[in-house]
Design an enzyme around this catalytic site. Structure first.
Site, PDB file in Angstrom:
ATOM      1  N   ASN A 175      -2.882 -11.198   4.794  1.00  0.00           N
ATOM      2  CA  ASN A 175      -2.879 -10.080   4.209  1.00  0.00           C
ATOM      3  C   ASN A 175      -2.009  -9.093   4.951  1.00  0.00           C
ATOM      4  O   ASN A 175      -0.930  -9.152   5.148  1.00  0.00           O
ATOM      5  CB  ASN A 175      -4.451  -9.547   3.605  1.00  0.00           C
ATOM      6  CG  ASN A 175      -5.335  -9.561   4.840  1.00  0.00           C
ATOM      7  OD1 ASN A 175      -5.953 -10.258   5.379  1.00  0.00           O
ATOM      8  ND2 ASN A 175      -5.946  -8.052   4.863  1.00  0.00           N
ATOM      9  N   ASP A 176      -2.577  -7.668   5.004  1.00  0.00           N
ATOM     10  CA  ASP A 176      -1.573  -6.603   5.392  1.00  0.00           C
ATOM     11  C   ASP A 176      -0.747  -6.869   6.383  1.00  0.00           C
ATOM     12  O   ASP A 176      -0.819  -7.572   7.342  1.00  0.00           O
ATOM     13  CB  ASP A 176      -2.575  -5.539   5.960  1.00  0.00           C
ATOM     14  CG  ASP A 176      -3.554  -5.174   5.153  1.00  0.00           C
ATOM     15  OD1 ASP A 176      -4.054  -5.836   4.350  1.00  0.00           O
ATOM     16  OD2 ASP A 176      -4.579  -4.613   5.739  1.00  0.00           O
TER      17      ASP A 176
HETATM   18  C1  FRU Z   1      -6.646  -3.771   3.795  1.00  0.00           C
HETATM   19  C2  FRU Z   1      -7.914  -4.188   4.649  1.00  0.00           C
HETATM   20  C3  FRU Z   1      -7.637  -3.078   5.769  1.00  0.00           C
HETATM   21  C4  FRU Z   1      -8.326  -4.205   6.860  1.00  0.00           C
HETATM   22  C5  FRU Z   1      -8.042  -5.136   6.631  1.00  0.00           C
HETATM   23  C6  FRU Z   1      -8.750  -6.693   6.847  1.00  0.00           C
HETATM   24  O1  FRU Z   1      -6.200  -4.762   2.916  1.00  0.00           O
HETATM   25  O2  FRU Z   1      -9.053  -4.059   4.176  1.00  0.00           O
HETATM   26  O3  FRU Z   1      -8.357  -2.017   5.669  1.00  0.00           O
HETATM   27  O4  FRU Z   1      -8.041  -3.716   8.324  1.00  0.00           O
HETATM   28  O5  FRU Z   1      -7.537  -5.448   5.180  1.00  0.00           O
HETATM   29  O6  FRU Z   1      -8.071  -7.826   6.786  1.00  0.00           O
END
Ligand code: FRU
Length: 490
Positions: free
Chosen positions: A41-42
């Site tokens: 993800n991010d």
């Molecule tokens: C955003 C999020 C962040 C967190 C991360 C966890 O997509 O929810 O706030 O740090 O992903 O994977």
């Protein structure tokens, strides 16, 4: 400096080296970064460090769904071709035993790279999110012995322990600053500013802005920077409800808060709110500065809502958008693909044509290409609607339809091949500028990024379409004067 690699990190590194190597290159997009193996993800820790761009990411190598968060790692010299580096962090200390959540990177005066991230610990009923630091040489990182360096009790009164995350750090002169997201008891998502002399000891400065239930509840993944005379605060709100701005839909979105900042008082005055991307897959962007001074942003090319239903076709899931250059013009944030993409252009095709009814365009077919279309609206007064179809074949097609009377663009992927009733249609304002409407469409296999009017608005989406569906065509209701330029991408 000697690095002691924990068993957990070593396990992740061995696993990704073995399993990542088994994924054929043809199973990945050409220019979009995917996780080495498993889940992404991010974007995290996006920076230029010792001659290369580093991009870390939220990572769970062992499955294609979200799990205990690690930090994956890749490097690039052109922002488009990425090489994997070993997994940078695993959840292997008391402060981050439940996960190394999102964060950012900054180079220290001694040349080492510091990662500032959220360590998650505690129990399911009493989660603790706190900011941690790890320092290293760009490959191996040592977590600070005093982690967490910024625990939730350092927030002002009323903020929750369980939602305090995603620090974005930067250096200014001899000081460090970071913004982090916090949730107030009254369900108000806020972005807090902190200050430090050494990136290890932090003091609270002030709350920069807050959601107040007008723009969602918790705000995630802040970024804060000056650009073209304005100050930008980027946030990714969760749970947006009915919103005054019709472009901002419920659920997860990404917003640019455009405003002014007083560096003396640290007061941020929000002047306008802009939806950052109108597509179905775009979240949690992060920016960095290039050595030549460009502000470049990448985002997770997924969304928490749609990713649940998305098919798992490969041993990886999740990807980054193309890095985009940001500019502010007349108070609005513009995004365009980084200019480095031109080095990935190959075959060119060009055509100027008058379209009326169906217009097949066999010389423009392809699923890896950068296509620009200019509609000469001034010379096409009788064009009521112009439709660009792409990734077409068999029963599949994705379309972009410009409606002259409403001056709107409708993106429709409902026939892309998906068998899910997920968000498939997006409608955005699209006015001709000086008599011209310009669309730039970047196709990289099963993804599409659309830049309207030189990046005034964007739509980022995944299309679950078989690779052989590669035709492109136009259809116009009423005659339209159109110019098309296409470059294949390698
Ligand atoms: C955003 C999020 C962040 C967190 C991360 C966890 O997509 O929810 O706030 O740090 O992903 O994977």
């Amino acid at each position: 400096m000697s690095y002691k690699i924990s068993e957990k990190l070593q396990q992740a590194r061995d696993y990704e080296a073995r399993e990542g190597a088994a994924i054929p290159a043809a199973d990945r997009p050409r220019l979009h970064l995917t996780p080495r193996v498993g889940w992404m993800n991010d974007p995290n820790g996006f920076c230029h460090y010792k001659g290369a761009y580093h991009l870390f990411y939220q990572y769970y190598p062992y499955d294609t769904v979200w799990g205990a968060m690690h930090w994956g790692h890749a490097v690039s010299t052109d922002l488009l071709h990425w090489d994997y580096l070993p997994c940078a962090m695993a959840p292997d200390t008391p402060a981050d035993e439940k996960g190394c959540f999102s964060g950012s990177a900054v180079e220290l005066p001694d040349g080492r790279l510091a990662l500032m991230y959220t360590g998650v610990s505690g129990t399911d009923k009493a989660v603790v999110q706190a900011q941690c630091v790890a320092v290293g040489d760009g490959v191996d990182f040592v977590k600070d012995a005093h982690n967490p360096v910024l625990p939730p009790r350092q927030q002002p009164e009323g903020f929750c322990t369980a939602d305090f995350r995603d620090p974005k750090i930067w250096r200014e002169g001899d000081r460090y600053y970071c913004v982090a997201a916090g949730l107030h008891r009254e369900d108000v998502g806020s972005i807090q500013l902190y200050e430090s002399e050494d990136a290890l000891h932090w003091t609270f400065v002030r709350v920069l802005d807050a959601s107040r239930d007008e723009l969602g509840i918790m705000w995630e993944c802040p970024d804060f920077f000056p650009l073209d005379g304005r100050q930008l605060l980027l946030v990714s709100p969760q749970s947006i409800g009915p919103c005054a701005d019709p472009e901002i839909r419920p659920g997860y979105a990404t917003l640019a808060l455009v405003g002014d900042y007083d560096p003396e008082t640290h007061r941020f005055d929000r002047r306008s709110v802009q939806l950052l991307d109108a597509g179905t897959e775009f979240y949690a962007p992060q920016t960095t500065l290039t050595p030549d001074g460009r502000r470049v942003m990448v985002a997770w090319m997924e969304n928490w809502e749609t990713c649940k239903a998305a098919p798992r076709r490969h041993r990886w899931f999740g990807r980054m958008t193309l890095p985009r250059e940001l500019t502010v013009r007349e108070g609005r944030l513009y995004q365009n693909p980084v200019r480095e993409i031109e080095a990935h252009w190959r075959e060119e095709a060009r055509r100027t044509l008058r379209v009326e009814g169906d217009q097949p365009l066999p010389e423009f077919s392809g699923r890896y290409q950068d296509v620009s279309l200019v509609l000469d609206a001034a010379q096409s007064p009788d064009c009521r609607a112009l439709t660009l179809g792409f990734a077409q074949g068999g029963k599949c097609a994705t379309t972009l339809r410009w409606e002259a009377d409403r001056e709107e663009l409708v993106f429709d992927r409902s026939r892309c091949g998906t068998r899910r009733d997920m968000a498939n249609i997006r409608r955005i304002p699209a006015r001709a500028r000086d008599g011209r409407l310009t669309l730039r469409l970047i196709l990289d296999g099963d993804s599409v990024e659309l830049f309207v009017n030189d990046g005034e608005r964007t739509i980022t989406s995944i299309i679950d379409t078989p690779p052989e569906a590669d035709a492109l065509s136009l259809h116009s209701d009423g005659p339209a004067m159109v110019e098309l330029v296409r470059h294949t991408l390698v």
